[in-house]
Design a protein around this motif. Structure first.
Motif, PDB file in Angstrom:
ATOM      1  N   TRP A 214      32.852  41.535  34.065  1.00 52.14           N
ATOM      2  CA  TRP A 214      33.404  41.601  35.427  1.00 52.14           C
ATOM      3  C   TRP A 214      34.906  41.823  35.400  1.00 52.14           C
ATOM      4  CZ3 TRP A 214      35.705  37.097  38.288  1.00 52.14           C
ATOM      5  CH2 TRP A 214      35.979  37.410  39.637  1.00 52.14           C
ATOM      6  N   ASP A 215      35.379  42.746  36.231  1.00 50.39           N
ATOM      7  CA  ASP A 215      36.806  43.018  36.364  1.00 50.39           C
ATOM      8  C   ASP A 215      37.206  42.755  37.812  1.00 50.39           C
ATOM      9  OD1 ASP A 215      39.383  43.883  36.405  1.00 50.39           O
ATOM     10  OD2 ASP A 215      38.986  45.838  35.497  1.00 50.39           O
ATOM     11  N   PRO A 216      37.812  41.602  38.074  1.00 53.19           N
ATOM     12  CA  PRO A 216      38.162  41.273  39.453  1.00 53.19           C
ATOM     13  C   PRO A 216      39.198  42.221  40.042  1.00 53.19           C
ATOM     14  CG  PRO A 216      39.137  39.694  37.927  1.00 53.19           C
ATOM     15  CD  PRO A 216      38.207  40.545  37.124  1.00 53.19           C
ATOM     16  N   VAL A 217      40.002  42.854  39.195  1.00 50.58           N
ATOM     17  CA  VAL A 217      41.012  43.787  39.708  1.00 50.58           C
ATOM     18  C   VAL A 217      40.326  45.001  40.333  1.00 50.58           C
ATOM     19  CG1 VAL A 217      42.959  45.253  39.082  1.00 50.58           C
ATOM     20  CG2 VAL A 217      42.703  43.010  38.010  1.00 50.58           C
ATOM     21  N   LYS A 218      39.303  45.525  39.639  1.00 51.90           N
ATOM     22  CA  LYS A 218      38.573  46.671  40.187  1.00 51.90           C
ATOM     23  C   LYS A 218      37.845  46.296  41.476  1.00 51.90           C
ATOM     24  CE  LYS A 218      37.817  49.142  35.848  1.00 51.90           C
ATOM     25  NZ  LYS A 218      36.791  49.682  34.903  1.00 51.90           N
ATOM     26  N   GLN A 219      37.389  45.046  41.534  1.00 47.28           N
ATOM     27  CA  GLN A 219      36.700  44.588  42.748  1.00 47.28           C
ATOM     28  C   GLN A 219      37.655  44.571  43.916  1.00 47.28           C
ATOM     29  OE1 GLN A 219      33.995  41.147  42.491  1.00 47.28           O
ATOM     30  NE2 GLN A 219      35.166  40.241  44.155  1.00 47.28           N
ATOM     31  N   GLY A 220      38.921  44.223  43.640  1.00 50.38           N
ATOM     32  CA  GLY A 220      39.943  44.240  44.673  1.00 50.38           C
ATOM     33  C   GLY A 220      39.878  43.032  45.589  1.00 50.38           C
ATOM     34  N   GLY A 221      40.964  42.801  46.286  1.00 50.78           N
ATOM     35  CA  GLY A 221      41.018  41.709  47.243  1.00 50.78           C
ATOM     36  C   GLY A 221      41.290  40.367  46.598  1.00 50.78           C
ATOM     37  N   VAL A 222      41.133  39.333  47.406  1.00 49.39           N
ATOM     38  CA  VAL A 222      41.389  37.961  46.973  1.00 49.39           C
ATOM     39  C   VAL A 222      40.082  37.329  46.505  1.00 49.39           C
ATOM     40  CG1 VAL A 222      42.219  35.690  47.712  1.00 49.39           C
ATOM     41  CG2 VAL A 222      43.314  37.764  48.583  1.00 49.39           C
ATOM     42  N   VAL A 223      40.163  36.560  45.420  1.00 47.31           N
ATOM     43  CA  VAL A 223      38.991  35.826  44.949  1.00 47.31           C
ATOM     44  C   VAL A 223      38.865  34.550  45.773  1.00 47.31           C
ATOM     45  CG1 VAL A 223      37.973  34.597  43.003  1.00 47.31           C
ATOM     46  CG2 VAL A 223      39.137  36.782  42.634  1.00 47.31           C
ATOM     47  N   THR A 224      37.769  34.425  46.491  1.00 48.61           N
ATOM     48  CA  THR A 224      37.519  33.301  47.387  1.00 48.61           C
ATOM     49  C   THR A 224      36.423  32.408  46.800  1.00 48.61           C
ATOM     50  OG1 THR A 224      35.836  34.527  48.599  1.00 48.61           O
ATOM     51  CG2 THR A 224      38.125  34.753  49.357  1.00 48.61           C
ATOM     52  N   PRO A 225      36.205  31.233  47.409  1.00 51.20           N
ATOM     53  CA  PRO A 225      35.113  30.370  46.933  1.00 51.20           C
ATOM     54  C   PRO A 225      33.760  31.073  46.913  1.00 51.20           C
ATOM     55  CG  PRO A 225      36.567  29.118  48.353  1.00 51.20           C
ATOM     56  CD  PRO A 225      37.043  30.538  48.418  1.00 51.20           C
ATOM     57  N   ASP A 226      33.530  31.995  47.866  1.00 52.94           N
ATOM     58  CA  ASP A 226      32.253  32.716  47.863  1.00 52.94           C
ATOM     59  C   ASP A 226      32.103  33.559  46.602  1.00 52.94           C
ATOM     60  OD1 ASP A 226      31.508  31.646  50.264  1.00 52.94           O
ATOM     61  OD2 ASP A 226      32.262  33.334  51.466  1.00 52.94           O
ATOM     62  N   VAL A 227      33.192  34.178  46.154  1.00 52.46           N
ATOM     63  CA  VAL A 227      33.149  34.979  44.929  1.00 52.46           C
ATOM     64  C   VAL A 227      32.859  34.084  43.734  1.00 52.46           C
ATOM     65  CG1 VAL A 227      34.469  36.491  43.384  1.00 52.46           C
ATOM     66  CG2 VAL A 227      34.708  36.716  45.877  1.00 52.46           C
ATOM     67  N   LEU A 228      33.556  32.930  43.696  1.00 48.60           N
ATOM     68  CA  LEU A 228      33.346  32.002  42.585  1.00 48.60           C
ATOM     69  C   LEU A 228      31.917  31.466  42.593  1.00 48.60           C
ATOM     70  CD1 LEU A 228      36.692  29.982  42.679  1.00 48.60           C
ATOM     71  CD2 LEU A 228      36.111  31.963  41.277  1.00 48.60           C
ATOM     72  N   ARG A 229      31.394  31.201  43.767  1.00 51.51           N
ATOM     73  CA  ARG A 229      30.029  30.672  43.875  1.00 51.51           C
ATOM     74  C   ARG A 229      29.033  31.693  43.334  1.00 51.51           C
ATOM     75  NH1 ARG A 229      30.406  29.589  48.624  1.00 51.51           N
ATOM     76  NH2 ARG A 229      30.985  27.389  48.441  1.00 51.51           N
ATOM     77  N   ASP A 230      29.248  32.968  43.648  1.00 54.16           N
ATOM     78  CA  ASP A 230      28.370  34.011  43.125  1.00 54.16           C
ATOM     79  C   ASP A 230      28.466  34.101  41.605  1.00 54.16           C
ATOM     80  OD1 ASP A 230      27.511  34.636  45.656  1.00 54.16           O
ATOM     81  OD2 ASP A 230      28.920  36.300  45.933  1.00 54.16           O
ATOM     82  N   ARG A 231      29.673  33.894  41.079  1.00 52.56           N
ATOM     83  CA  ARG A 231      29.850  33.961  39.621  1.00 52.56           C
ATOM     84  C   ARG A 231      29.097  32.820  38.920  1.00 52.56           C
ATOM     85  NH1 ARG A 231      31.010  37.819  36.707  1.00 52.56           N
ATOM     86  NH2 ARG A 231      32.243  36.611  35.229  1.00 52.56           N
ATOM     87  N   MET A 232      29.005  31.669  39.569  1.00 55.76           N
ATOM     88  CA  MET A 232      28.328  30.517  38.960  1.00 55.76           C
ATOM     89  C   MET A 232      26.812  30.552  39.154  1.00 55.76           C
ATOM     90  SD  MET A 232      30.942  28.798  37.819  1.00 55.76           S
ATOM     91  CE  MET A 232      32.714  28.842  38.127  1.00 55.76           C
ATOM     92  N   ASN A 233      26.361  31.386  40.062  1.00 53.65           N
ATOM     93  CA  ASN A 233      24.951  31.372  40.460  1.00 53.65           C
ATOM     94  C   ASN A 233      24.139  32.296  39.554  1.00 53.65           C
ATOM     95  OD1 ASN A 233      22.706  30.695  41.971  1.00 53.65           O
ATOM     96  ND2 ASN A 233      23.048  32.336  43.468  1.00 53.65           N
ATOM     97  N   LEU A 234      23.924  31.875  38.322  1.00 58.27           N
ATOM     98  CA  LEU A 234      23.143  32.664  37.375  1.00 58.27           C
ATOM     99  C   LEU A 234      21.653  32.380  37.555  1.00 58.27           C
ATOM    100  CD1 LEU A 234      25.132  32.489  34.003  1.00 58.27           C
ATOM    101  CD2 LEU A 234      25.116  34.298  35.709  1.00 58.27           C
TER     102      LEU A 234
END
Length: 436
Positions: A214-234
């Motif tokens: 995952w490259d958060p820079v390419k994703q763009g924008g601000v990393v929010t709790p929703d983004v982090l939650r998706d990252r943890m939700n394997l």
């Protein structure tokens, strides 16, 4: 499982990088060793040339001393001849008859000539001794210079051999490492092609690969709790793939897994196996939860540190920060308020707690203490398993309020403890299932 996995490809990438680093270090070391050998060889050659010059000079001095000795001997012969002539003249004078008036002949001049001749003999004899001593010294010096030249030539030969050996060994070793690099690059290319083919036909594995890379820079924008939650939700499949990835990439994790697999296979009866399961839940599951968080969040920054110590108070007590991510590539916002966000280039610190609801509640004071180690970061939080939702509303609020006041708000994003337990236990038992 793919014939070539993501972890194996990354291992090959690390191997090639390590080999390239070894090649660069070896090349630098070889340059230094060859330069030193060349310098010593040059010094030995210069010493040999100097010895030749000194020997030539010594031979010239010996030749001069020999000539001086011969000249001194000739001078002695001449002095003795002069003495013989003077004594003969004196004898002739003394032998003359007495004159008519009765006076003896006057031989004063003959006596003086004889005395001068004797003095000349003594002087030339002394000169001969000095010339002989000088000749002996010159001969000794010449022989010493011959020995010095022989030794300097031997040293030059040895230095030349050392230089040749250094060049030969360096070239051989550099060639060997270079061949290993070429082989590693070839195998890496083949492994990458095999992995790409596997990912192209396995969407689940492709998704996991995308999660790892995952490259958060390419994703763009601000990393929010929703983004982090998706990252943890394997998913279950992705958790299994993460288990395999950690086993291949993390030597400490691999050692723990191997140890528990050995214990599981060796366990006799339900009691012993339950004991192994209990140790897995305590030791391995917490490690897996931390590793999940680490790989989920590591792409946010340029560097990630684990278990860094922070001293708290003046009594020598310290706390360990599970994860510290620095040099953030993107802004991170955890919520409103101070310490709930970090800009690009900032830092993010967090504690990871994986456990059931009552365990999380019991860890309240400890987590508050650990929060002291987070305050040097721009943003901080305590990451826990979703079991926090199983607490009563009163206890959950109490726990969240305590950590919010401590400056490290509690966020329940990790999979539930039972899910992590099952993932670890299934991975340990996988070796048993794979046996024929």
């Amino acid at each position: 499982m793919a014939l070539v996995s993501i972890g194996q490809v990354e291992n090959l990438e690390d191997l090639v990088r390590d080999l390239q680093a070894v090649h660069e270090a070896l090349e630098s070391s070889c340059r230094a060793q060859v330069a030193l050998a060349e310098h010593k060889h040059e010094d030995a050659q210069n010493a040999s040339q100097l010895s030749e010059d000194l020997l030539d000079n010594a031979m010239q001095q010996e030749l001069s001393a020999s000539q001086a000795s011969e000249d001194a001997l000739q001078a002695v012969d001449t002095a003795y001849a002069s003495l013989d002539a003077a004594e003969a003249s004196l004898s002739s004078c003394v032998a003359q008859p007495v004159s008519e008036d009765g006076s003896s002949p006057d031989c004063t001049w003959e006596h003086d000539r004889a005395d001068e001749a004797r003095a000349g003999v003594d002087q030339t004899c002394n000169a001969v001794e000095q010339a002989r001593a000088a000749l002996e010294l010159a001969m000794e010096n010449r022989m010493a210079m011959e020995r010095r030249l022989e030794m300097s030539r031997q040293a030059a030969t040895m230095a030349a051999q050392a230089l040749a050996q250094a060049l030969q060994e360096c070239n051989a070793r550099l060639l060997g490492v270079g061949q290993a690099i070429d082989l590693g690059i070839s195998r890496l290319s083949a492994a990458q092609q095999a992995l790409e083919a596997y990912l192209a036909t396995n969407p689940v594995a492709a998704d996991f690969h995308a999660w790892l890379k995952w490259d958060p820079v390419k994703q763009g924008g601000v990393v929010t709790p929703d983004v982090l939650r998706d990252r943890m939700n394997l998913s279950v499949e992705h958790r299994k793939m993460l288990q395999e990835y950690l086993y291949e990439r993390n030597p400490d994790y691999r050692a723990k897994v191997d140890r528990f697999r050995e214990q599981w296979v060796a366990a006799k009866g339900d009691a012993e196996r339950n004991g192994v399961l209990r140790k897995i839940r305590i030791e391995l599951c917490g490690e897996f939860g931390e590793q999940l968080a680490r790989h989920a969040l590591a792409p946010l920054g340029g560097r990630i540190e684990t278990q860094g110590r922070t001293f708290v108070g003046e009594n020598g007590r310290y706390t360990k920060t599970d994860l510290l991510i620095t040099d953030l590539h993107v802004p991170v916002v955890l919520g409103r308020g101070q310490g709930m966000g970090a800009q690009v280039g900032g830092s993010l610190a967090l504690e990871v707690k994986c456990g059931k609801a009552q365990y999380l509640y019991a860890q309240k004071d400890h987590m508050v203490f650990q929060a002291e180690g987070h305050k040097h970061a721009d943003a901080q939080f305590t990451l826990c398993s979703r079991d926090i939702q199983d607490l009563s509303p009163e206890k959950e609020k109490e726990l969240r309020d305590a950590l919010r006041e401590a400056g490290s708000p509690l966020i329940g994003m990790l999979p539930r403890k039972n899910e992590i337990d099952l993932s670890c236990i299934d991975f340990i038992r996988q070796s048993e299932e794979e046996q024929p």
